[in-house]
Enzyme design. Structure first.
Site, PDB file in Angstrom:
ATOM      1  N   HIS A 130       0.814  -1.211   0.131  1.00 36.46           N
ATOM      2  CA  HIS A 130      -0.235  -0.063  -0.049  1.00 36.46           C
ATOM      3  C   HIS A 130       0.660   1.233   0.060  1.00 36.46           C
ATOM      4  O   HIS A 130       0.358   2.483   0.324  1.00 36.46           O
ATOM      5  CB  HIS A 130      -0.908   0.101   1.300  1.00 36.46           C
ATOM      6  CG  HIS A 130      -2.081  -0.877   1.220  1.00 36.46           C
ATOM      7  ND1 HIS A 130      -2.715  -1.532   2.299  1.00 36.46           N
ATOM      8  CD2 HIS A 130      -2.265  -1.899  -0.042  1.00 36.46           C
ATOM      9  CE1 HIS A 130      -3.670  -2.404   1.837  1.00 36.46           C
ATOM     10  NE2 HIS A 130      -3.382  -2.743   0.575  1.00 36.46           N
ATOM     11  N   CYS A 138       5.669  14.514  -6.660  1.00 35.78           N
ATOM     12  CA  CYS A 138       4.748  15.561  -7.574  1.00 35.78           C
ATOM     13  C   CYS A 138       3.823  14.674  -8.342  1.00 35.78           C
ATOM     14  O   CYS A 138       4.339  13.848  -9.010  1.00 35.78           O
ATOM     15  CB  CYS A 138       5.668  16.540  -8.153  1.00 35.78           C
ATOM     16  SG  CYS A 138       4.880  17.597  -9.198  1.00 35.78           S
ATOM     17  N   CYS A 163       4.509  21.054  -5.265  1.00 34.66           N
ATOM     18  CA  CYS A 163       5.786  20.769  -5.870  1.00 34.66           C
ATOM     19  C   CYS A 163       6.774  22.237  -5.650  1.00 34.66           C
ATOM     20  O   CYS A 163       6.627  23.156  -6.209  1.00 34.66           O
ATOM     21  CB  CYS A 163       5.744  20.310  -7.350  1.00 34.66           C
ATOM     22  SG  CYS A 163       7.444  20.040  -7.905  1.00 34.66           S
ATOM     23  N   ASN A 232      -2.498 -13.030  16.215  1.00 32.50           N
ATOM     24  CA  ASN A 232      -3.466 -11.872  16.272  1.00 32.50           C
ATOM     25  C   ASN A 232      -4.469 -12.210  17.722  1.00 32.50           C
ATOM     26  O   ASN A 232      -4.989 -13.497  17.761  1.00 32.50           O
ATOM     27  CB  ASN A 232      -4.520 -12.159  14.937  1.00 32.50           C
ATOM     28  CG  ASN A 232      -5.486 -11.265  14.729  1.00 32.50           C
ATOM     29  OD1 ASN A 232      -5.870 -10.409  15.808  1.00 32.50           O
ATOM     30  ND2 ASN A 232      -5.810 -10.887  13.617  1.00 32.50           N
TER      31      ASN A 232
END
Length: 263
Positions: A130, A138, A163, A232
């Site tokens: 991700h 930019c 930018c 978990n």
């Protein structure tokens, strides 16, 4: 009784992991909880059960479509997430995984997290599926940079950073995959290549594994008779599939696993 159950599970997991020379760790927000980061809904729990101030689900505010049409909204919540995560450091789980990479023949990390903590801990064979929120780029030219704090980049009156390259001034965005956007092809190619090679063990750490590409490594390992472990405290999509489910937090579980594997 609960402590005995935990100890037995740790010992069993250690017996599976100790001989494995190739290991894939699949990590989610839960691994960073011990670093003080929230396991928020979607990108993480900051907004668990609540919509954003705009009356929209946080997933909509942090979507590619929102960034294209109202980038200030997306940046508002990216900035808020950045403040919540400010100063976070790798914890024992991140460090244990990095240490195993240095000790074993082939250890990879597939992470959903964008916090950069695996990199900070020293992991090099990393698939950040991700992206990384600390990387900025930019939207028009090739300018990019890495920051530790969004406050340092400066936001204009329109609520977005731009930018700094002379003659450009286009909107800057974090190098993360927003909701509704395609996963990065290079990261997927690396993942598929490593899955084709196979792993002796796959360990899921702190993820609910609701995305098919996150659950798939466990499913493939199980189909091939390889070791599968889940770390978990709760129950996830893969809990019924793994050989061992350690119902512990990531840092505690990885610390105990390292100790159990030490001669």
């Amino acid at each position: 009784m609960a402590d005995d159950t935990h100890r037995e599970a740790v010992q069993r997991a250690a017996s599976l992991l100790a001989p494995a020379q190739s290991v894939l760790f699949v990590t989610g927000a839960g691994i960073s909880a011990d670093s003080g980061l929230p396991t928020y809904r979607g990108v993480g729990g900051l907004y668990d059960g609540e919509d954003a101030e705009e009356g929209l689900p946080i997933e909509v505010c942090l979507s590619g479509e929102m960034f294209r049409t109202r980038p200030a909204v997306t940046w508002k919540y990216m900035h808020e997430i950045g403040r919540a995560c400010r100063g976070a450091e790798p914890n024992a789980a991140h460090r244990a995984i990095a240490a195993l990479e240095a000790e074993r023949e082939r250890v990879w990390v597939l992470t959903q997290n964008v916090d950069g903590l695996h990199t900070a801990a020293g992991s090099k064979k990393l698939i950040a599926i991700h992206g990384d929120a600390h990387e900025l780029a930019c939207t028009r030219c090739s300018w990019s940079t890495r920051v530790t704090d969004y406050d340092a980049i400066g936001f204009g009156d329109d609520g977005v950073p731009r930018c700094p390259r002379e003659g450009c001034g286009a909107i800057v965005r974090p190098a993360v995959i927003l909701f509704g956007e395609m996963l990065p092809s290079r990261a997927l190619e690396t993942l598929y290549a490593q899955l084709d090679l196979g792993f002796d063990a796959v360990v899921s750490v702190g993820t609910t594994a609701v995305f098919p590409y996150i659950a798939a490594p466990i499913q493939l390992a199980r189909a091939k008779g390889k070791a599968t472990i889940e770390i978990n405290p709760g129950t996830s999509e893969i809990s019924s599939l793994v050989d061992v489910h350690l119902r512990l937090g990531a840092a505690e579980a990885m610390t105990q696993l390292r100790a159990a594997m030490t001669p």
